[in-house]
Enzyme design. Structure first.
Site, mmCIF file in Angstrom:
data_model
loop_
_atom_site.group_PDB
_atom_site.id
_atom_site.type_symbol
_atom_site.label_atom_id
_atom_site.label_comp_id
_atom_site.label_asym_id
_atom_site.label_seq_id
_atom_site.Cartn_x
_atom_site.Cartn_y
_atom_site.Cartn_z
ATOM 1 N N PHE A 111 58.151 95.531 34.050
ATOM 2 C CA PHE A 111 56.964 96.228 34.582
ATOM 3 C C PHE A 111 56.225 97.129 33.537
ATOM 4 O O PHE A 111 56.836 97.709 32.990
ATOM 5 C CB PHE A 111 57.605 97.105 35.807
ATOM 6 C CG PHE A 111 56.559 97.642 37.058
ATOM 7 C CD1 PHE A 111 56.231 96.807 37.918
ATOM 8 C CD2 PHE A 111 56.092 98.713 36.826
ATOM 9 C CE1 PHE A 111 55.320 97.068 38.863
ATOM 10 C CE2 PHE A 111 55.283 99.258 37.701
ATOM 11 C CZ PHE A 111 54.753 98.498 38.559
ATOM 12 N N ASP A 182 66.823 98.770 34.080
ATOM 13 C CA ASP A 182 66.126 99.182 34.901
ATOM 14 C C ASP A 182 66.367 98.305 36.174
ATOM 15 O O ASP A 182 66.162 97.108 36.358
ATOM 16 C CB ASP A 182 64.495 99.068 34.836
ATOM 17 C CG ASP A 182 63.638 99.761 35.881
ATOM 18 O OD1 ASP A 182 63.967 99.693 37.178
ATOM 19 O OD2 ASP A 182 62.421 100.024 35.538
ATOM 20 N N TYR A 207 62.157 103.634 46.727
ATOM 21 C CA TYR A 207 61.255 103.344 47.949
ATOM 22 C C TYR A 207 61.061 101.819 48.018
ATOM 23 O O TYR A 207 60.382 101.541 49.226
ATOM 24 C CB TYR A 207 59.771 103.903 47.640
ATOM 25 C CG TYR A 207 59.492 103.634 46.150
ATOM 26 C CD1 TYR A 207 58.585 102.148 45.726
ATOM 27 C CD2 TYR A 207 59.476 104.470 45.167
ATOM 28 C CE1 TYR A 207 58.264 101.955 44.438
ATOM 29 C CE2 TYR A 207 59.009 104.223 43.862
ATOM 30 C CZ TYR A 207 58.491 103.171 43.619
ATOM 31 O OH TYR A 207 58.031 103.001 42.290
ATOM 32 N N LYS A 208 61.751 100.743 47.227
ATOM 33 C CA LYS A 208 61.773 99.464 47.579
ATOM 34 C C LYS A 208 62.726 99.083 48.362
ATOM 35 O O LYS A 208 62.836 99.311 49.578
ATOM 36 C CB LYS A 208 61.835 98.937 46.095
ATOM 37 C CG LYS A 208 60.553 99.031 45.217
ATOM 38 C CD LYS A 208 60.548 98.603 43.688
ATOM 39 C CE LYS A 208 59.191 98.915 43.227
ATOM 40 N NZ LYS A 208 59.411 99.142 41.737
ATOM 41 N N ARG A 354 53.669 86.856 46.526
ATOM 42 C CA ARG A 354 55.178 87.374 46.284
ATOM 43 C C ARG A 354 55.858 87.678 47.515
ATOM 44 O O ARG A 354 55.079 88.450 48.500
ATOM 45 C CB ARG A 354 55.191 88.481 45.669
ATOM 46 C CG ARG A 354 56.553 89.098 44.850
ATOM 47 C CD ARG A 354 56.193 90.064 43.930
ATOM 48 N NE ARG A 354 55.733 91.331 44.420
ATOM 49 C CZ ARG A 354 55.957 92.691 43.969
ATOM 50 N NH1 ARG A 354 56.866 92.797 42.795
ATOM 51 N NH2 ARG A 354 55.405 93.722 44.565
HETATM 52 C C1 LIG Z 1 58.327 99.773 40.906
HETATM 53 C C2 LIG Z 1 58.699 99.690 39.540
HETATM 54 C C3 LIG Z 1 58.332 101.118 38.861
HETATM 55 C C4 LIG Z 1 57.458 102.052 39.365
HETATM 56 O O1 LIG Z 1 57.313 103.161 38.814
HETATM 57 P P1 LIG Z 1 57.133 104.624 39.379
HETATM 58 O O2 LIG Z 1 57.130 105.623 38.175
HETATM 59 O O3 LIG Z 1 58.186 104.723 40.475
HETATM 60 O O4 LIG Z 1 55.702 104.555 39.957
HETATM 61 C C5 LIG Z 1 58.714 100.971 37.490
HETATM 62 N N1 LIG Z 1 59.379 99.997 36.679
HETATM 63 C C6 LIG Z 1 59.693 99.073 37.490
HETATM 64 C C7 LIG Z 1 60.435 97.863 36.516
HETATM 65 C C8 LIG Z 1 59.452 98.815 38.842
HETATM 66 O O5 LIG Z 1 59.649 97.746 39.461
#
Ligand SMILES: *Cc1c(COP(=O)(O)O)cnc(C)c1O
Length: 395
Positions: A111, A182, A207-208, A354
């Protein structure tokens, strides 16, 4: 437990929700819990709430709940901040553990914020570190003796492709590198065994798949044998050994508490704490089986009913997380048309549609229903309308 547990969620009537991988729905009881936290705790107890309602211990208490889902022992996970910040904390600690090495390995399926945070940290340190970003398939070969840290997201946010956590961690350790995982798309989606992996750090959001609500706090795991020796880059007062001594010098708290930074978001944390109760009843193995069953059904149905869509996820369920993606040139518009008809997934540029499969509140009927609507949209070109073609800010 029998899956799904639809009655545990407040899902709007007529919606098939295939986006729990991005924002989990509202679990029953959370609204009441936030209400109590606002009126009884904040309103009634005022500042006494920090002790009387245990607000100060909440980040560790909730961290232990998250720990159970990712195979981490009590006292090894703490909540707070956002995932981006937790990536920064883990990476800076990892780099400090390998002061003579200058390279960080990640992949281009990560990400973007994880890569941005790494670049920002490296720039700020000014020690000549290098961020190497390779294709996900090349990660194993790119693990070399000069690496300080290997930093990967286990499940690819776009395609659902899943790295082999145990094997990659083992290889990273064999070359003397620190491993950071992660778990944003893993926690609550697939069984995770942090202890078994032996990785030094893990981070993730809630939150996911954990349904903590928009803006829910992130988590960080530090392997217990390291927690007393790592040096926090974000040396906030609530990670201090004695915050209320108000010393002018920073001394890190023992263990995982040193990864705390500042005042926790009590209302969000209360929502998350309530949402996490569902997981007491969930067997992760059973959840994984159901997730694969739903995903496989979806792939089969889409491939028979929706010509023109190309599978972007691995076909082999063993290397796929809990989501399925298809490529379609008009994917954005098609997704808008789907959402307008009550089937909620999302779109990731340039052409990925998705769909998340969260067995807590989805069954086979939902999958078949979603595909029937998708097939109709494609067959009748219902996506080809001005209101679906114009991009909104959040996709
Ligand atoms: C959803 C996601 C994020 C989001 O980061 P936030 O700081 O919570 O906005 C970061 N890394 C990955 C791999 C994600 O899937």
């Amino acid at each position: 437990m029998t899956l799904p547990m639809k009655d545990r969620f407040d899902l709007p009537e007529g919606v098939i929700y295939l986006d729990g991988n991005s924002l989990g729905p509202l679990p029953k009881g959370v609204a009441e819990r936030i209400g109590r936290a606002v009126t009884e705790e904040w309103g009634g107890q005022l500042i006494k709430g920090w002790n009387a309602s245990g607000w100060m211990a909440q980040p560790s208490r909730v961290g232990d709940r998250v720990g159970r889902i990712i195979g981490a022992p009590e006292g090894s996970v703490v909540m707070g901040d956002t995932l981006s910040l937790k990536v920064y904390q883990a990476l800076s600690a990892g780099l400090q553990m390998r002061p003579n090495r200058k390279a960080v390995l990640s992949d281009n399926g990560n990400f973007p914020t994880d890569l941005y945070m790494a670049e920002g940290l490296i720039r700020h340190l000014g020690h000549g570190h290098e961020l190497r970003v390779v294709d996900p398939e090349q990660v194993v070969d790119a693990i070399t003796e000069d690496l300080a840290v290997v930093m990967l997201t286990q499940v690819d946010y776009r395609t659902g492709r899943m790295h082999d956590m145990a094997a990659i961690t083992e290889k990273a350790h064999a070359v003397g590198a620190v491993m950071i995982w992660d778990l944003a798309h893993s926690a609550g989606a697939v069984p995770v065994d942090m202890t078994g992996s032996n990785a030094e750090f893990a981070v993730g959001c809630t939150y996911k798949y954990l349904n903590g609500g928009p803006g829910a706090p992130a988590f960080i795991y530090v392997r217990p044998d390291l927690a007393d020796s790592i040096s926090p880059a974000l040396a906030g007062w609530l990670g201090h050994e004695a915050p209320f001594a108000f010393d002018l010098d920073y001394r890190p708290a023992p263990g995982i508490e040193r990864m705390r930074v500042g005042t926790p978001p009590v209302l969000q944390m209360s929502a998350l704490e309530e949402a996490m109760k569902i997981w007491d009843e969930v067997d992760m193995g059973e959840l994984r089986e159901a997730s694969l069953r739903l995903s496989e059904l979806f792939i089969a149905e889409v491939e028979t009913q929706c010509p023109g869509l190309d599978l972007a996820s691995p076909r082999d369920g063993a290397v796929r997380g809990s989501q399925v993606s298809f490529r379609f040139e008009q994917g954005y518009a098609a997704m808008q048309a789907l959402i307008a008809r009550g089937v909620i997934g999302d779109f990731r540029a340039p052409d990925i549609m998705r769909f998340g499969f969260t067995p807590l509140y989805l069954d086979e009927e939902d999958v078949r229903g979603a595909v029937a609507i998708l097939a109709e949209i494609l067959r009748d070109r219902l996506w080809d309308a001005p209101e679906y073609l114009e991009r909104q800010r959040v996709t």
